[in-house]
Motif scaffolding. Structure first.
Motif, short mmCIF file in Angstrom:
data_model
loop_
_atom_site.label_atom_id
_atom_site.label_comp_id
_atom_site.label_asym_id
_atom_site.label_seq_id
_atom_site.Cartn_x
_atom_site.Cartn_y
_atom_site.Cartn_z
N LEU A 47 -24.40 -25.83 -18.93
CA LEU A 47 -23.07 -25.42 -19.39
C LEU A 47 -22.91 -25.63 -20.89
N LYS A 320 -19.62 -23.73 -12.04
CA LYS A 320 -20.80 -22.91 -12.33
C LYS A 320 -20.74 -21.59 -11.58
N LEU A 378 -21.72 -20.55 -19.95
CA LEU A 378 -23.10 -20.92 -19.60
C LEU A 378 -24.02 -20.77 -20.81
#
Length: 379
Positions: A47, A320, A378
């Motif tokens: 991340l 995520k 990301l």
């Protein structure tokens, strides 16, 4: 030991449940490569940490198929959950309602859809397997709608049952020697709390939604044998018209991994798809859901709502998956472990863990609203 994480619940459930029950929910197909990849691929995602942003107020709510969720999490359908805790489906549905999220009732549950709906004010979603006896599937849809279920989750990836070696070794749904039965009996006696609370206190074990169809079933072995024989390998895209004719509400197609199948689902008029490999329990050596999700979301994300399951073990994983393109995540094994350990309170605590972890992950990625999550979060 205090339970601090989802994985803590897994280890506690391993100790609490007889081996046959734990392996049934914990295991996957073949050598379990896809099962492992579901979690490993999520863990491998990096991340972007962002700083100096106002994250004093973080919104974790979202809307899925017209329903407001206070957390982008849905309790996935789990077959035979009532063998992990007494009336487990009812306990989990109550915890979901308290947390402001949806619960999906499995076709192959222990508690019937009527029992779950009566125990909650928020009707569950209903998951359907298409069986050879279409009239029985039609009756199940009618029963679900009669108690207020408005969302149907149609599972598409069970044309045949995956090769689940742990279940075979434990004699679930197949032949088992007299010695094997004795060993299994001894194992259950070693788990006296399970015998008291579930084996005895969780009765009736009548496979709720299918009691009329399997009146003689008295154990998971009997039930698994019947179910394996009932799954219909002839189902095609044309059958979605039949489902639509018998369901007045949103239809979610669960079991999509390929963008071409996702486009076919959108063309067939479903309202949502679940990127899913059945928790690694069907075809091994297919991609993890984290790996498959971006291409599916790119292919149909502007036409249908994209959900995902498989490998979600934390609020960080939820973040995520949403950054990869999901609107919300379904979690199955985590709530099964939690209900096995501490019933309704365990599922409530599990959802609190996911909420707290998601809030922290949002704060440290500089995100104040889950609706803003995307690929730019990301690395």
């Amino acid at each position: 030991m205090a339970v601090a994480s989802v994985r803590d619940y897994r280890e506690a459930a391993r100790r609490r449940l007889p081996r046959q029950m734990f392996d049934y929910i914990d295991g996957g197909a073949y050598e379990e490569a896809t099962l492992a990849a579901n979690t490993a691929d999520l863990e491998a995602i990096s991340l972007r940490q962002r700083v100096m942003r106002d994250v004093s107020n973080r919104s974790m709510g979202t809307t899925v198929l017209g329903e407001r969720l206070e957390l982008p999490v849905i309790l996935a359908p789990v077959g035979l959950a009532g063998m992990f805790a007494a009336r487990a489906e009812v306990q989990a549905a109550r915890a979901a309602e308290r947390a402001g999220v949806s619960f999906v009732e499995s076709t192959v549950s222990i508690c019937s859809v009527e029992e779950v709906a009566q125990a909650t004010e928020r009707p569950p979603w209903f998951q359907l397997y298409v069986m050879r006896d279409r009239s029985y599937a039609e009756a199940l849809m009618a029963r679900a709608q009669a108690v207020g279920c408005r969302v149907l989750v149609l599972t598409a990836d069970l044309a045949v049952v995956g090769a689940r070696y742990r279940d075979t070794r434990n004699g679930l749904g197949g032949d088992i020697s007299a010695l094997g039965k004795a060993v299994r009996g001894i194992d259950r006696v070693r788990h006296l709390r399970w015998v008291r609370d579930v084996g005895l206190g969780g009765r009736p074990h009548t496979f709720g939604n299918l009691t009329d169809a399997v009146p003689g079933a008295t154990s998971p072995d009997d039930f698994r044998t019947w179910v394996d024989a009932q799954f219909d390998p002839s189902v095609t895209w044309d059958d979605l018209a039949w489902v639509r004719a018998h369901w007045d509400g949103p239809i979610v197609l669960k079991g999509i991994l390929d963008p071409e199948d996702a486009r076919a689902a959108a063309d067939a008029g479903v309202e949502a798809v679940v990127v899913s490999n059945h928790g690694g329990r069907q075809l091994d050596a297919v991609p993890s859901t984290a790996a498959a999700l971006p291409a599916v979301a790119e292919a149909v994300g502007d036409r249908v709502e994209v959900l995902v399951d498989g490998g979600v073990r934390s609020g960080l994983d939820v973040l995520k998956m949403m950054s990869l393109g999901a609107r919300a995540c379904l979690v199955g094994r985590p709530w099964a472990w939690a209900v096995a350990v501490d019933g309704e309170a365990g599922v409530t605590h599990l959802l609190e863990i996911l909420r707290d972890e998601l809030a922290v992950a949002m704060g440290l990625t500089g995100t104040d609203d889950v609706a803003k999550l995307g690929a730019d979060h990301l690395l």
